[in-house]
Design a protein around this motif. Structure first.
Motif, mmCIF file in Angstrom:
data_model
loop_
_atom_site.group_PDB
_atom_site.id
_atom_site.type_symbol
_atom_site.label_atom_id
_atom_site.label_comp_id
_atom_site.label_asym_id
_atom_site.label_seq_id
_atom_site.Cartn_x
_atom_site.Cartn_y
_atom_site.Cartn_z
ATOM 1 N N THR A 177 11.260 45.799 -12.241
ATOM 2 C CA THR A 177 10.833 46.071 -13.619
ATOM 3 C C THR A 177 11.981 45.968 -14.617
ATOM 4 O O THR A 177 11.803 45.449 -15.709
ATOM 5 N N THR A 178 13.143 46.471 -14.273
ATOM 6 C CA THR A 178 14.282 46.405 -15.180
ATOM 7 C C THR A 178 15.571 46.589 -14.399
ATOM 8 O O THR A 178 15.547 46.968 -13.219
ATOM 9 N N ARG A 179 16.687 46.288 -15.051
ATOM 10 C CA ARG A 179 18.011 46.487 -14.458
ATOM 11 C C ARG A 179 18.910 47.139 -15.497
ATOM 12 O O ARG A 179 18.827 46.821 -16.693
ATOM 13 N N LEU A 180 19.731 48.056 -15.028
ATOM 14 C CA LEU A 180 20.685 48.731 -15.894
ATOM 15 C C LEU A 180 22.086 48.350 -15.450
ATOM 16 O O LEU A 180 22.450 48.564 -14.286
ATOM 17 N N SER A 181 22.870 47.781 -16.363
ATOM 18 C CA SER A 181 24.248 47.386 -16.055
ATOM 19 C C SER A 181 25.186 48.164 -16.964
ATOM 20 O O SER A 181 25.501 47.717 -18.078
ATOM 21 N N PRO A 182 25.637 49.354 -16.521
ATOM 22 C CA PRO A 182 26.543 50.146 -17.361
ATOM 23 C C PRO A 182 27.817 49.376 -17.673
ATOM 24 O O PRO A 182 28.302 48.588 -16.859
ATOM 25 N N TRP A 214 21.537 59.354 -18.068
ATOM 26 C CA TRP A 214 20.419 58.536 -18.545
ATOM 27 C C TRP A 214 19.104 59.258 -18.262
ATOM 28 O O TRP A 214 18.934 59.865 -17.206
ATOM 29 N N LEU A 215 18.178 59.156 -19.205
ATOM 30 C CA LEU A 215 16.803 59.552 -18.952
ATOM 31 C C LEU A 215 16.030 58.305 -18.552
ATOM 32 O O LEU A 215 16.181 57.241 -19.167
ATOM 33 N N VAL A 216 15.228 58.420 -17.495
ATOM 34 C CA VAL A 216 14.470 57.259 -17.018
ATOM 35 C C VAL A 216 12.982 57.561 -17.149
ATOM 36 O O VAL A 216 12.497 58.600 -16.697
ATOM 37 N N GLY A 217 12.269 56.641 -17.799
ATOM 38 C CA GLY A 217 10.837 56.808 -18.013
ATOM 39 C C GLY A 217 10.135 55.484 -17.847
ATOM 40 O O GLY A 217 10.483 54.684 -16.983
ATOM 41 N N ASP A 218 9.145 55.225 -18.695
ATOM 42 C CA ASP A 218 8.358 54.003 -18.565
ATOM 43 C C ASP A 218 9.120 52.760 -19.007
ATOM 44 O O ASP A 218 8.896 51.681 -18.488
ATOM 45 N N GLY A 219 10.009 52.894 -19.986
ATOM 46 C CA GLY A 219 10.727 51.735 -20.499
ATOM 47 C C GLY A 219 12.152 51.674 -19.994
ATOM 48 O O GLY A 219 12.465 52.071 -18.872
ATOM 49 N N GLU A 220 13.036 51.184 -20.844
ATOM 50 C CA GLU A 220 14.450 51.083 -20.491
ATOM 51 C C GLU A 220 15.080 52.472 -20.410
ATOM 52 O O GLU A 220 14.666 53.397 -21.124
ATOM 53 N N PRO A 221 16.061 52.667 -19.535
ATOM 54 C CA PRO A 221 16.767 53.957 -19.486
ATOM 55 C C PRO A 221 17.390 54.284 -20.842
ATOM 56 O O PRO A 221 17.879 53.396 -21.548
ATOM 57 N N VAL A 222 17.364 55.555 -21.194
ATOM 58 C CA VAL A 222 17.884 56.023 -22.475
ATOM 59 C C VAL A 222 19.117 56.880 -22.225
ATOM 60 O O VAL A 222 19.086 57.804 -21.393
ATOM 61 N N ALA A 223 20.200 56.578 -22.926
ATOM 62 C CA ALA A 223 21.435 57.348 -22.754
ATOM 63 C C ALA A 223 21.196 58.816 -23.094
ATOM 64 O O ALA A 223 20.550 59.142 -24.088
#
Length: 417
Positions: free
Chosen positions: A236-241, A278-287
């Motif tokens: 669904t998505t990828r997070l690249s800090p 990060w908060l993780v929910g339905d969309g992109e992670p939120v800082a």
């Protein structure tokens, strides 16, 4: 004389053949794959409301199931006793054994107890009866039994075994191994999806409350946090800090159970060791900077941390301080469950706070019998209002044998908060 000798040779040959056959039968019975399910012989016990304080001590680590049972794991066995607040381990309520496979991990949700075995088999038991509800073939784990004497590693931190809940509310299970990851329906064991992955360059993180399976993917060189839909397996998505390297570490926070249905993550880089929440929910992670510091936990909308003798609760979205406690002295957060955060003081008092207000729910010395408080906490677990913890000898020696490593023959202490 020749005829008599001939008869003796025939008789000896027949006896030898029979003996070899008998030995073969015994060997087959002992070594052949086997499954023994010993269901409950009495009615399902009522839920209990335990008195606040130390319940007792146990030789092995329990999972609290449905507020009624304690489920344990051994090398080739999963079993339960009851009631949940019994001071000692008692005669099994039900038991399930397999041979020669070994237990890798156990998880439980509601009245379903799922065990994973070294041959990849998944076995779901009905906690009310101990009978097999379903079986399925999952990816084999990298190792079999790794739980040491208490079995805590199998039931409190089961490798590659995660409870999940899809966006539509259906309960599921995600199982990973060195060569793949699969999703299953918890209700009947149906395989929902399968993905081939390289376990050598990936690290499992857990599942999110929004229905995603999270892993750190290092297979392409730079590290990224990968999210998959637990119902379909689709990425669904990828997070690249920023600045992420192969040493990127990710810690789940705000989980309903261990590493399952979590609402937040903390990514930690190797350069300065600084974390990013990060908060993780339905969309992109939120800082969420309130989750940045190591050791900060999440419950609801509160980020709870303990540093320099002060415990604070902050808004996870704004960072605003909501409450503080400076009366506990140096204390560490040892476990969190919905509506409770558990801290251990220098004097080994177990203090349970309400995460929304900081109000004290309970406080008592975490000691039993004549064991005293001269020990170091090992793995810990919290569920259903209970806290269980391994007690280790000082100084801690992880490579020592179990007799030296654990405080006693009953190193697990169980308390109700």
């Amino acid at each position: 004389m020749g005829f008599v000798r001939g008869r003796r040779r025939v008789a000896a040959a027949v006896a030898a053949f029979v003996g070899v056959g008998a030995v073969a039968v015994v060997v087959h019975r002992v070594l052949a794959p086997a499954e023994v399910d010993t269901p409950a012989r009495s009615g399902y016990p009522a839920a209990v409301t335990p008195a606040i304080g130390v319940v007792g001590r146990l030789p092995v680590a329990p999972l609290i199931v449905d507020g009624r049972l304690r489920v344990y794991a051994a090398t080739r066995q999963v079993y339960a006793d009851q009631p949940a607040d019994s001071r000692h381990r008692v005669t099994p309520y039900w038991s399930y054994r397999r041979w020669p496979a070994e237990v890798s991990g156990v998880v439980a949700e509601g009245t379903t107890v799922v065990s994973r075995w070294s041959d990849g088999k998944l076995v779901a038991l009905d906690a009310r009866t101990g009978q097999v509800a379903w079986q399925a073939d999952g990816p084999a784990p990298a190792e079999g039994w790794t739980g040491r004497r208490t079995g805590a590693g199998a039931v409190w931190d089961p490798p590659g075994l995660f409870l999940a809940r899809a966006a539509d509310g259906r309960a599921g299970l995600v199982v990973s191994g060195p060569d793949g990851v699969r999703g299953f329906a918890l209700a009947d064991g149906r395989r929902l999806w399968s993905a081939d992955v390289d376990g050598g360059c990936r690290t499992d993180v857990g599942t999110t409350a929004a229905g995603q399976f999270v892993a750190v993917d290092r297979c392409s060189g730079s590290a990224a946090v990968e999210f998959r839909d637990v119902a379909t397996g689709a990425p669904t998505t990828r997070l690249s800090p920023t600045g992420a390297t192969a040493e990127l570490a990710v810690t789940p926070v705000g989980c309903v159970s261990h590493r399952s249905r979590c609402r937040g993550l903390r990514t930690t880089g190797p350069i300065d060791g600084a974390g990013r929440g990060w908060l993780v929910g339905d969309g992109e992670p939120v800082a969420a900077p309130a989750l940045d510091p190591t050791g900060v936990e999440l419950d609801g909308e509160q980020a709870i941390g303990s540093a320099d003798g002060v415990v604070t609760g902050r808004s996870v979205r704004t960072g605003e301080e909501l409450w503080r406690r400076a009366d506990l002295g140096p204390a560490r957060i040892v476990a969190v469950q919905p509506g409770r955060v558990h801290l251990l003081t220098e004097a080994n008092d177990l203090v349970t706070l309400d995460p929304s207000s900081g109000a004290e729910r309970s406080r008592f010395p975490l000691e039993v019998g004549r064991d005293g408080i001269g020990w170091v906490p090992g793995l810990a677990y919290a569920a259903g209002g209970y806290v269980a913890m391994e007690r280790l000898r000082e100084p801690v020696a992880p490579e020592a044998d179990d007799q030296r490593y654990f405080l006693s023959s009953e190193p697990v202490i169980l308390a109700a908060t």
